[in-house]
Design a protein around this motif. Sequence first.
Motif, PDB file in Angstrom:
ATOM      1  N   THR A 186       0.822  -1.219   0.000  1.00  0.00           N
ATOM      2  CA  THR A 186       0.000   0.000   0.000  1.00  0.00           C
ATOM      3  C   THR A 186       0.857   1.272   0.000  1.00  0.00           C
ATOM      4  N   THR A 187       2.093   1.187  -0.473  1.00  0.00           N
ATOM      5  CA  THR A 187       2.972   2.350  -0.652  1.00  0.00           C
ATOM      6  C   THR A 187       3.419   2.987   0.661  1.00  0.00           C
ATOM      7  N   GLN A 188       3.299   2.258   1.751  1.00  0.00           N
ATOM      8  CA  GLN A 188       3.633   2.849   3.048  1.00  0.00           C
ATOM      9  C   GLN A 188       5.026   2.468   3.551  1.00  0.00           C
ATOM     10  N   CYS A 189       5.440   1.210   3.341  1.00  0.00           N
ATOM     11  CA  CYS A 189       6.536   0.683   4.160  1.00  0.00           C
ATOM     12  C   CYS A 189       7.923   0.771   3.537  1.00  0.00           C
TER      13      CYS A 189
ATOM     14  N   TYR B  84      -6.343   8.509 -17.119  1.00  0.00           N
ATOM     15  CA  TYR B  84      -4.959   8.939 -17.288  1.00  0.00           C
ATOM     16  C   TYR B  84      -4.167   8.486 -16.070  1.00  0.00           C
ATOM     17  N   ILE B  85      -2.909   8.156 -16.308  1.00  0.00           N
ATOM     18  CA  ILE B  85      -2.021   7.867 -15.184  1.00  0.00           C
ATOM     19  C   ILE B  85      -0.776   8.727 -15.323  1.00  0.00           C
ATOM     20  N   SER B  86      -0.441   9.416 -14.220  1.00  0.00           N
ATOM     21  CA  SER B  86       0.761  10.246 -14.221  1.00  0.00           C
ATOM     22  C   SER B  86       1.787   9.524 -13.353  1.00  0.00           C
ATOM     23  N   GLY B  87       1.956   9.907 -12.102  1.00  0.00           N
ATOM     24  CA  GLY B  87       2.878   9.169 -11.232  1.00  0.00           C
ATOM     25  C   GLY B  87       2.288   7.871 -10.714  1.00  0.00           C
ATOM     26  N   GLY B  88       0.979   7.768 -10.748  1.00  0.00           N
ATOM     27  CA  GLY B  88       0.300   6.547 -10.308  1.00  0.00           C
ATOM     28  C   GLY B  88       0.232   6.375  -8.802  1.00  0.00           C
ATOM     29  N   HIS B  89       0.685   7.370  -8.033  1.00  0.00           N
ATOM     30  CA  HIS B  89       0.770   7.163  -6.582  1.00  0.00           C
ATOM     31  C   HIS B  89      -0.531   7.445  -5.839  1.00  0.00           C
ATOM     32  N   THR B  90      -1.528   7.862  -6.565  1.00  0.00           N
ATOM     33  CA  THR B  90      -2.889   7.872  -6.028  1.00  0.00           C
ATOM     34  C   THR B  90      -3.718   6.829  -6.762  1.00  0.00           C
ATOM     35  N   LEU B  91      -3.572   6.794  -8.075  1.00  0.00           N
ATOM     36  CA  LEU B  91      -4.434   5.919  -8.877  1.00  0.00           C
ATOM     37  C   LEU B  91      -4.155   4.429  -8.644  1.00  0.00           C
TER      38      LEU B  91
ATOM     39  N   THR C 174       7.636  15.959 -11.238  1.00  0.00           N
ATOM     40  CA  THR C 174       7.474  15.261  -9.958  1.00  0.00           C
ATOM     41  C   THR C 174       7.662  16.234  -8.785  1.00  0.00           C
ATOM     42  N   HIS C 175       7.164  15.818  -7.637  1.00  0.00           N
ATOM     43  CA  HIS C 175       7.339  16.622  -6.424  1.00  0.00           C
ATOM     44  C   HIS C 175       8.836  16.843  -6.167  1.00  0.00           C
ATOM     45  N   ALA C 176       9.656  15.815  -6.428  1.00  0.00           N
ATOM     46  CA  ALA C 176      11.103  15.934  -6.184  1.00  0.00           C
ATOM     47  C   ALA C 176      11.713  16.967  -7.118  1.00  0.00           C
TER      48      ALA C 176
ATOM     49  N   SER D 229       7.655  18.568   1.125  1.00  0.00           N
ATOM     50  CA  SER D 229       7.006  18.052   2.341  1.00  0.00           C
ATOM     51  C   SER D 229       6.002  16.947   2.024  1.00  0.00           C
ATOM     52  N   ILE D 230       5.832  16.643   0.744  1.00  0.00           N
ATOM     53  CA  ILE D 230       4.830  15.648   0.355  1.00  0.00           C
ATOM     54  C   ILE D 230       5.364  14.233   0.596  1.00  0.00           C
ATOM     55  N   GLY D 231       4.593  13.436   1.309  1.00  0.00           N
ATOM     56  CA  GLY D 231       4.905  12.009   1.471  1.00  0.00           C
ATOM     57  C   GLY D 231       6.328  11.781   1.926  1.00  0.00           C
TER      58      GLY D 231
ATOM     59  N   GLN E 259      10.522   8.510  -1.785  1.00  0.00           N
ATOM     60  CA  GLN E 259      10.101   7.631  -2.885  1.00  0.00           C
ATOM     61  C   GLN E 259       8.826   8.149  -3.540  1.00  0.00           C
ATOM     62  N   VAL E 260       7.884   8.620  -2.729  1.00  0.00           N
ATOM     63  CA  VAL E 260       6.634   9.192  -3.273  1.00  0.00           C
ATOM     64  C   VAL E 260       6.963  10.423  -4.116  1.00  0.00           C
ATOM     65  N   ARG E 261       7.874  11.254  -3.620  1.00  0.00           N
ATOM     66  CA  ARG E 261       8.219  12.479  -4.361  1.00  0.00           C
ATOM     67  C   ARG E 261       8.930  12.173  -5.674  1.00  0.00           C
TER      68      ARG E 261
ATOM     69  N   ARG F 107       8.036   9.915  -7.729  1.00  0.00           N
ATOM     70  CA  ARG F 107       7.042   9.468  -8.726  1.00  0.00           C
ATOM     71  C   ARG F 107       5.844  10.402  -8.842  1.00  0.00           C
ATOM     72  N   GLY F 108       5.316  10.860  -7.719  1.00  0.00           N
ATOM     73  CA  GLY F 108       4.091  11.656  -7.726  1.00  0.00           C
ATOM     74  C   GLY F 108       4.309  12.984  -8.438  1.00  0.00           C
ATOM     75  N   THR F 109       3.270  13.477  -9.121  1.00  0.00           N
ATOM     76  CA  THR F 109       3.403  14.691  -9.925  1.00  0.00           C
ATOM     77  C   THR F 109       2.429  15.780  -9.483  1.00  0.00           C
TER      78      THR F 109
ATOM     79  N   GLY G 141     -11.705  13.370 -19.813  1.00  0.00           N
ATOM     80  CA  GLY G 141     -10.793  13.372 -20.954  1.00  0.00           C
ATOM     81  C   GLY G 141      -9.922  14.608 -21.062  1.00  0.00           C
ATOM     82  N   GLU G 142     -10.279  15.675 -20.367  1.00  0.00           N
ATOM     83  CA  GLU G 142      -9.481  16.911 -20.408  1.00  0.00           C
ATOM     84  C   GLU G 142      -8.184  16.692 -19.624  1.00  0.00           C
ATOM     85  N   ILE G 143      -7.081  17.139 -20.194  1.00  0.00           N
ATOM     86  CA  ILE G 143      -5.777  16.916 -19.547  1.00  0.00           C
ATOM     87  C   ILE G 143      -5.233  18.228 -19.003  1.00  0.00           C
ATOM     88  N   LEU G 144      -4.871  18.219 -17.731  1.00  0.00           N
ATOM     89  CA  LEU G 144      -4.175  19.363 -17.142  1.00  0.00           C
ATOM     90  C   LEU G 144      -2.750  19.343 -17.693  1.00  0.00           C
TER      91      LEU G 144
HETATM   92  C1  LIG Z   1       2.496   7.109   0.966  1.00  0.00           C
HETATM   93  C2  LIG Z   1       1.955   8.334   0.280  1.00  0.00           C
HETATM   94  C3  LIG Z   1       2.028   9.558   0.924  1.00  0.00           C
HETATM   95  C4  LIG Z   1       1.512  10.707   0.313  1.00  0.00           C
HETATM   96  N1  LIG Z   1       1.619  11.887   0.980  1.00  0.00           N
HETATM   97  C5  LIG Z   1       1.114  13.012   0.414  1.00  0.00           C
HETATM   98  C6  LIG Z   1       1.229  14.283   1.071  1.00  0.00           C
HETATM   99  O1  LIG Z   1       1.809  14.410   2.145  1.00  0.00           O
HETATM  100  N2  LIG Z   1       0.683  15.359   0.444  1.00  0.00           N
HETATM  101  C7  LIG Z   1       0.072  15.272  -0.755  1.00  0.00           C
HETATM  102  O2  LIG Z   1      -0.389  16.288  -1.263  1.00  0.00           O
HETATM  103  N3  LIG Z   1      -0.024  14.097  -1.417  1.00  0.00           N
HETATM  104  C8  LIG Z   1       0.488  12.978  -0.862  1.00  0.00           C
HETATM  105  N4  LIG Z   1       0.413  11.785  -1.539  1.00  0.00           N
HETATM  106  C9  LIG Z   1      -0.200  11.772  -2.877  1.00  0.00           C
HETATM  107  C10 LIG Z   1       0.864  11.988  -3.929  1.00  0.00           C
HETATM  108  O3  LIG Z   1       1.289  13.325  -3.904  1.00  0.00           O
HETATM  109  C11 LIG Z   1       0.341  11.637  -5.319  1.00  0.00           C
HETATM  110  O4  LIG Z   1       1.478  11.506  -6.090  1.00  0.00           O
HETATM  111  C12 LIG Z   1      -0.544  12.673  -5.966  1.00  0.00           C
HETATM  112  O5  LIG Z   1      -1.672  12.960  -5.195  1.00  0.00           O
HETATM  113  C13 LIG Z   1      -1.075  12.193  -7.286  1.00  0.00           C
HETATM  114  O6  LIG Z   1      -0.109  12.383  -8.258  1.00  0.00           O
HETATM  115  P1  LIG Z   1       0.259  11.235  -9.272  1.00  0.00           P
HETATM  116  O7  LIG Z   1       1.160  11.858 -10.274  1.00  0.00           O
HETATM  117  O8  LIG Z   1       0.767  10.078  -8.524  1.00  0.00           O
HETATM  118  O9  LIG Z   1      -1.170  10.971  -9.937  1.00  0.00           O
HETATM  119  P2  LIG Z   1      -1.904   9.649 -10.427  1.00  0.00           P
HETATM  120  O10 LIG Z   1      -2.081   8.699  -9.308  1.00  0.00           O
HETATM  121  O11 LIG Z   1      -1.253   9.142 -11.648  1.00  0.00           O
HETATM  122  O12 LIG Z   1      -3.308  10.287 -10.832  1.00  0.00           O
HETATM  123  C14 LIG Z   1      -4.215  10.779  -9.861  1.00  0.00           C
HETATM  124  C15 LIG Z   1      -5.526  11.173 -10.546  1.00  0.00           C
HETATM  125  O13 LIG Z   1      -5.359  12.334 -11.342  1.00  0.00           O
HETATM  126  C16 LIG Z   1      -5.630  12.071 -12.723  1.00  0.00           C
HETATM  127  N5  LIG Z   1      -4.603  12.785 -13.468  1.00  0.00           N
HETATM  128  C17 LIG Z   1      -3.251  12.692 -13.292  1.00  0.00           C
HETATM  129  N6  LIG Z   1      -2.616  13.579 -14.060  1.00  0.00           N
HETATM  130  C18 LIG Z   1      -3.557  14.255 -14.741  1.00  0.00           C
HETATM  131  C19 LIG Z   1      -3.505  15.329 -15.699  1.00  0.00           C
HETATM  132  N7  LIG Z   1      -2.342  15.875 -16.081  1.00  0.00           N
HETATM  133  N8  LIG Z   1      -4.680  15.779 -16.206  1.00  0.00           N
HETATM  134  C20 LIG Z   1      -5.861  15.236 -15.816  1.00  0.00           C
HETATM  135  N9  LIG Z   1      -5.970  14.242 -14.912  1.00  0.00           N
HETATM  136  C21 LIG Z   1      -4.828  13.755 -14.375  1.00  0.00           C
HETATM  137  C22 LIG Z   1      -5.577  10.565 -12.858  1.00  0.00           C
HETATM  138  O14 LIG Z   1      -6.443  10.122 -13.882  1.00  0.00           O
HETATM  139  C23 LIG Z   1      -6.059  10.110 -11.494  1.00  0.00           C
HETATM  140  O15 LIG Z   1      -7.450  10.154 -11.430  1.00  0.00           O
HETATM  141  C24 LIG Z   1       0.919  10.627  -0.967  1.00  0.00           C
HETATM  142  C25 LIG Z   1       0.854   9.400  -1.627  1.00  0.00           C
HETATM  143  C26 LIG Z   1       1.355   8.254  -1.006  1.00  0.00           C
HETATM  144  C27 LIG Z   1       1.283   6.966  -1.733  1.00  0.00           C
END
Ligand SMILES: Cc1cc2nc3c(=O)[nH]c(=O)nc-3n(C[C@H](O)[C@H](O)[C@H](O)COP(=O)(O)OP(=O)(O)OC[C@H]3O[C@@H](n4cnc5c(N)ncnc54)[C@H](O)[C@@H]3O)c2cc1C
Lengths: 159, 271
Positions: free
Chosen positions: A42-45, B28-35, B75-77, B98-100, B103-105, B107-109, B158-161
């Motif tokens: 779950t992306t935690q550990c 859409y998938i960007s960093g995938g860390h929420t999806l 990416t956040h990083a 300060s996000i996550g 490793q999260v930073r 990948r996450g965007t 379908g709209e892309i940021l």
């Molecule tokens: C362990 C952990 C800790 C975290 N801690 C924090 C924190 O402290 N603070 C914080 O703010 N976040 C935190 N997050 C969330 C993290 O920042 C995610 O990376 C972020 O919320 C989503 O970015 P992503 O690139 O991973 O998006 P994805 O998971 O790829 O996408 C998220 C959603 O947005 C849509 N999407 C993505 N890009 C676009 C685009 N360009 N246009 C339209 N739609 C789009 C996707 O379809 C999906 O529905 C954490 C995540 C984890 C796993």
Amino acid sequence: MTTVSLTINGDRRQVDVEDRTLLVDLLRETLGMTGTHVGCDTTQCGACTVILDGKAVKSCTILAVMAEGAELRTIEGLADGDTLHPMQQAFCDNHALQCGFCTPGMIMAAVNIIERHGTDIDESLVRRELEGNLCRCTGYHNIVKAVLDVAGKLPRASE
Amino acid sequence: MMYAFSYHAPISLSEARKRFEESEDAAYISGGHTLLPTMKNRLAAPSDLVSLGQIEELQGIAVAEGCLTIGAAETHASVAASDAVTGRIPALAGLAGSIGDVQVRHRGTIGGSVANNDPAADYPSAVLALDARLHTSERVIEASDFFQGVYTTALEPGEILTKVGFRIPDTAGYAKMRNPASRYALAAAFVARFGDSVRVAITGASEDGVFRWTEAEERLSKDFSAGALAGLTLNEADMNEDIHASRGYRAHLAALCTRKAVELQGRLTLL
Ligand SMILES: Cc1cc2nc3c(=O)[nH]c(=O)nc-3n(C[C@H](O)[C@H](O)[C@H](O)COP(=O)(O)OP(=O)(O)OC[C@H]3O[C@@H](n4cnc5c(N)ncnc54)[C@H](O)[C@@H]3O)c2cc1C
Ligand code: FES
Ligand code: FES
């Protein structure tokens, strides 16, 4: 099925995977490289931490197909034959593991700290950079010591 | 295990749009860390995943005409480490850092975070406080129109940021109380000064997601000091409550973060 081409620990590989395969499952299930662990899924550990194109990442939250063309390093790629990588040796020397479950991820995260920051690191940076890696045994102190040891930042008893 | 889907990695915006339209139920998938965590829980089961990671239009960080523009795929990083960001809006670089965890930073965007509009996410507060313009594959959306309640934005299916254009303030500060496990915001405040006008955005605290605290803005526009906020409180009934924090505690934290962000401009402050 999709064919993914990537470099793993220096070897070029082509692997057929389902699109939904996680990178950690490509390693563990498809290739039998079980050094990378799954602690939470779950992306935690951070037990699944590997180094992808120079960056520590959690391989349970990346699709294998997203690693197309990437250079991947895992715990299996660190030692040189019977000679441990300096970070592995420092974990032994500093008693930085107990059950060892978190250790592959800890070591990959730690190796990446030194790669990105060099040896100009201190305790607070190491603690901050290891926030994504959980350990249920050690209490972290000896893990932090091991990383500082590799960077030559550990005060010696004689000093 | 996740339900099966087909993965696509288009290299242009138009190709990504087309792929989305042609698929049965694409995401859409960007960093995938929420999806991906959501898909693992089987709370989402798209037929197709269209990756935004290889599209040049979504990359890069640039400064022009009082505006700092960040590509959605950064990416956040990379935001945290960018000289353009640390030089122009250090509080924003601090926020990204300060996000996550590291490793999260990696990948996450920013695009994924802003598009997702999690009520505890960090970036939405900066988007509102820095009066950002959200560039998409179709149009430009003002920050004030973009966030429409928890997990909801003005983006059409379908709209892309593509880019987030932040107005560069005279100074700004971000103060955050982190959930010690996830490091999402339990409450956080982004306070930005543009001449005599001050913008305050609160994330993590409200049931409806990010919001501007207009009463605080009015007071700070007359007297930019933490003291000017004395006695000002948020309505507890509007706050979120969960296992991590009660309504009352969140209202308290949000006000405290606001005072800290005023006191400590030009940086991130972790409480
Ligand atoms: C362990 C952990 C800790 C975290 N801690 C924090 C924190 O402290 N603070 C914080 O703010 N976040 C935190 N997050 C969330 C993290 O920042 C995610 O990376 C972020 O919320 C989503 O970015 P992503 O690139 O991973 O998006 P994805 O998971 O790829 O996408 C998220 C959603 O947005 C849509 N999407 C993505 N890009 C676009 C685009 N360009 N246009 C339209 N739609 C789009 C996707 O379809 C999906 O529905 C954490 C995540 C984890 C796993
Ligand atoms: S198994 Fe990947 S973070 Fe725990
Ligand atoms: S050594 Fe047992 S979890 Fe870290």
